[in-house]
Design a protein around this motif. Structure first.
Motif, mmCIF file in Angstrom:
data_model
loop_
_atom_site.group_PDB
_atom_site.id
_atom_site.type_symbol
_atom_site.label_atom_id
_atom_site.label_comp_id
_atom_site.label_asym_id
_atom_site.label_seq_id
_atom_site.Cartn_x
_atom_site.Cartn_y
_atom_site.Cartn_z
ATOM 1 N N ALA A 134 0.823 -1.215 0.000
ATOM 2 C CA ALA A 134 0.000 0.000 0.000
ATOM 3 C C ALA A 134 0.863 1.274 0.000
ATOM 4 C CB ALA A 134 -0.946 -0.015 1.192
ATOM 5 N N TYR A 135 2.011 1.205 -0.653
ATOM 6 C CA TYR A 135 2.951 2.338 -0.847
ATOM 7 C C TYR A 135 3.563 2.895 0.438
ATOM 8 C CZ TYR A 135 -0.225 2.332 -4.865
ATOM 9 O OH TYR A 135 -1.048 1.966 -5.876
ATOM 10 N N HIS A 136 2.699 3.300 1.418
ATOM 11 C CA HIS A 136 3.222 3.875 2.663
ATOM 12 C C HIS A 136 4.195 5.017 2.448
ATOM 13 C CE1 HIS A 136 1.287 1.365 5.552
ATOM 14 N NE2 HIS A 136 1.716 0.268 4.991
ATOM 15 N N LEU A 137 3.867 5.923 1.535
ATOM 16 C CA LEU A 137 4.688 7.127 1.403
ATOM 17 C C LEU A 137 4.308 8.072 2.533
ATOM 18 C CD1 LEU A 137 4.359 7.626 -2.452
ATOM 19 C CD2 LEU A 137 6.223 6.527 -1.195
ATOM 20 N N ILE A 138 5.202 9.007 2.813
ATOM 21 C CA ILE A 138 4.883 9.964 3.883
ATOM 22 C C ILE A 138 4.159 11.154 3.260
ATOM 23 C CG2 ILE A 138 5.858 11.415 5.696
ATOM 24 C CD1 ILE A 138 8.147 9.283 5.833
ATOM 25 N N GLU B 106 11.552 14.330 -1.169
ATOM 26 C CA GLU B 106 11.866 14.090 0.248
ATOM 27 C C GLU B 106 11.600 12.639 0.657
ATOM 28 O OE1 GLU B 106 10.869 18.643 1.740
ATOM 29 O OE2 GLU B 106 9.296 17.118 1.746
ATOM 30 N N ASN B 107 10.564 12.039 0.067
ATOM 31 C CA ASN B 107 10.300 10.633 0.360
ATOM 32 C C ASN B 107 11.472 9.756 -0.071
ATOM 33 O OD1 ASN B 107 7.563 9.480 1.435
ATOM 34 N ND2 ASN B 107 7.002 11.338 0.305
ATOM 35 N N ILE B 108 12.011 10.036 -1.248
ATOM 36 C CA ILE B 108 13.128 9.226 -1.740
ATOM 37 C C ILE B 108 14.398 9.500 -0.924
ATOM 38 C CG2 ILE B 108 14.566 8.722 -3.768
ATOM 39 C CD1 ILE B 108 12.156 9.487 -5.513
ATOM 40 N N GLN C 288 3.446 4.189 -6.588
ATOM 41 C CA GLN C 288 4.160 2.924 -6.507
ATOM 42 C C GLN C 288 5.610 3.089 -6.989
ATOM 43 O OE1 GLN C 288 1.861 -0.344 -8.005
ATOM 44 N NE2 GLN C 288 2.706 -1.495 -6.312
ATOM 45 N N LEU C 289 5.786 3.866 -8.058
ATOM 46 C CA LEU C 289 7.145 4.110 -8.558
ATOM 47 C C LEU C 289 7.995 4.823 -7.512
ATOM 48 C CD1 LEU C 289 6.575 5.221 -12.265
ATOM 49 C CD2 LEU C 289 7.412 3.025 -11.434
ATOM 50 N N VAL C 290 7.388 5.788 -6.820
ATOM 51 C CA VAL C 290 8.125 6.507 -5.772
ATOM 52 C C VAL C 290 8.509 5.531 -4.653
ATOM 53 C CG1 VAL C 290 8.040 8.369 -4.059
ATOM 54 C CG2 VAL C 290 7.015 8.705 -6.318
ATOM 55 N N GLY C 291 7.574 4.639 -4.319
ATOM 56 C CA GLY C 291 7.859 3.625 -3.291
ATOM 57 C C GLY C 291 9.022 2.733 -3.693
ATOM 58 N N ILE C 292 9.094 2.397 -4.983
ATOM 59 C CA ILE C 292 10.188 1.551 -5.462
ATOM 60 C C ILE C 292 11.501 2.343 -5.468
ATOM 61 C CG2 ILE C 292 11.069 0.213 -7.416
ATOM 62 C CD1 ILE C 292 8.091 -0.360 -8.146
ATOM 63 N N ALA C 293 11.423 3.600 -5.932
ATOM 64 C CA ALA C 293 12.622 4.447 -5.950
ATOM 65 C C ALA C 293 13.169 4.619 -4.528
ATOM 66 C CB ALA C 293 12.307 5.818 -6.561
ATOM 67 N N ARG C 294 12.270 4.817 -3.587
ATOM 68 C CA ARG C 294 12.701 4.978 -2.186
ATOM 69 C C ARG C 294 13.390 3.704 -1.675
ATOM 70 N NH1 ARG C 294 8.155 5.760 2.284
ATOM 71 N NH2 ARG C 294 7.570 3.771 1.369
ATOM 72 N N ALA C 295 12.838 2.544 -2.062
ATOM 73 C CA ALA C 295 13.440 1.289 -1.600
ATOM 74 C C ALA C 295 14.831 1.075 -2.193
ATOM 75 C CB ALA C 295 12.531 0.110 -1.951
ATOM 76 N N ASP D 31 6.320 -6.167 -2.015
ATOM 77 C CA ASP D 31 5.007 -6.787 -1.831
ATOM 78 C C ASP D 31 4.080 -6.361 -2.969
ATOM 79 O OD1 ASP D 31 2.845 -8.087 -0.813
ATOM 80 O OD2 ASP D 31 2.825 -7.033 1.113
ATOM 81 N N GLU D 32 3.891 -7.233 -3.926
ATOM 82 C CA GLU D 32 3.075 -6.952 -5.120
ATOM 83 C C GLU D 32 3.391 -5.580 -5.721
ATOM 84 O OE1 GLU D 32 -0.870 -8.354 -5.005
ATOM 85 O OE2 GLU D 32 -0.502 -9.712 -3.342
ATOM 86 N N PRO D 33 4.651 -5.385 -6.079
ATOM 87 C CA PRO D 33 5.090 -4.042 -6.474
ATOM 88 C C PRO D 33 4.587 -3.606 -7.839
ATOM 89 C CG PRO D 33 6.848 -5.603 -6.855
ATOM 90 C CD PRO D 33 5.738 -6.365 -6.192
ATOM 91 N N THR D 34 4.086 -4.525 -8.640
ATOM 92 C CA THR D 34 3.706 -4.135 -9.995
ATOM 93 C C THR D 34 2.196 -4.062 -10.188
ATOM 94 O OG1 THR D 34 3.821 -6.423 -10.722
ATOM 95 C CG2 THR D 34 5.803 -5.108 -11.021
ATOM 96 N N GLY D 35 1.450 -4.234 -9.119
ATOM 97 C CA GLY D 35 -0.008 -4.260 -9.213
ATOM 98 C C GLY D 35 -0.615 -3.067 -9.936
ATOM 99 N N ASN D 36 -0.005 -1.898 -9.752
ATOM 100 C CA ASN D 36 -0.563 -0.691 -10.339
ATOM 101 C C ASN D 36 0.250 -0.137 -11.501
ATOM 102 O OD1 ASN D 36 -3.039 0.446 -9.391
ATOM 103 N ND2 ASN D 36 -2.129 0.349 -7.354
#
Ligand SMILES: Nc1ncnc2c1ncn2[C@@H]1O[C@H](COP(=O)(O)OP(=O)(O)OP(=O)(O)O)[C@@H](O)[C@H]1O
Ligand SMILES: [Mg+2]
Length: 175
Positions: A91-95, A102-104, A148-155, A166-171
């Protein structure tokens, strides 16, 4: 680098144990690419959260890079997480209060990476994920796929030893 022995996880409800994971024993070596498949509710996110040190198993042992994660104190566990794990949440969990940039940047600040190195890594990631134009926007100003892309970039930002996704390509679009 990962060794799970007899991992179990249950949630107790009115004295009844609802098992989500049972007898999970597996080894994951460096360089391996592993996917976990199963129907909705099978326990995939629960297992990933345990691997990502975000949840504790009810029983069993978890060794990460030779360290017994279940016996570490919280400070040590967070340190291990920050240094080695990139987590992409279902569920992304960005701030919400922080921009894309800033998230990245957040995991790089935790890792005390210097200013110029931070800037160049973030610029690379924004470029790679085609979100340069979005860098000053907040998560609620993005589409689901963009979040979702931002979540992946942050990771990826902190160049972790392992990515748990966790299901990173769903969206995302198939390409
Ligand atoms: N805090 C909790 N309390 C009680 N039950 C929980 C809790 N968290 C998860 N569960 C239960 O654990 C089971 C596994 O959930 P989990 O999120 O790991 O499934 P999943 O395989 O990731 O499913 P999906 O494909 O839908 O994402 C579900 O039945 C869920 O209701
Ligand atoms: Mg899930």
């Amino acid at each position: 680098m990962i060794e799970l022995k007899n991992i179990e996880k249950y949630y107790a409800n009115k004295g009844v144990k609802n098992y989500v994971l049972r007898h999970v024993t597996t080894t994951i070596k460096q360089g391996e690419f592993v996917s976990i498949m199963g129907p909705s509710g099978a326990g995939k996110s629960t297992l990933l959260n345990i691997l990502g040190m975000l949840e504790e198993p009810t029983y069993g042992t978890y060794e990460f890079l030779g360290e017994d994660v279940t016996s570490l104190n919280e400070r040590k566990r967070i340190e291990l997480y920050r240094n080695h794990i990139g987590f992409v949440f279902q569920a992304y969990h960005l701030i919400d209060e922080m921009t894309v940039y800033e998230n990245i940047e957040a995991p790089l600040l935790y890792k005390k990476i210097g200013g110029s190195e931070r800037k160049s890594r973030i610029a690379d990631l924004l470029d790679r994920f085609n979100i340069v134009a979005k860098k000053d926007l907040f998560p609620n100003q993005l589409s689901g796929g963009q979040q979702q892309l931002v979540g992946i970039a942050r990771a990826l930002a902190a160049q972790p030893s392992i990515i748990l996704a966790d299901e990173p390509t769903g969206n995302l679009q198939s390409a």
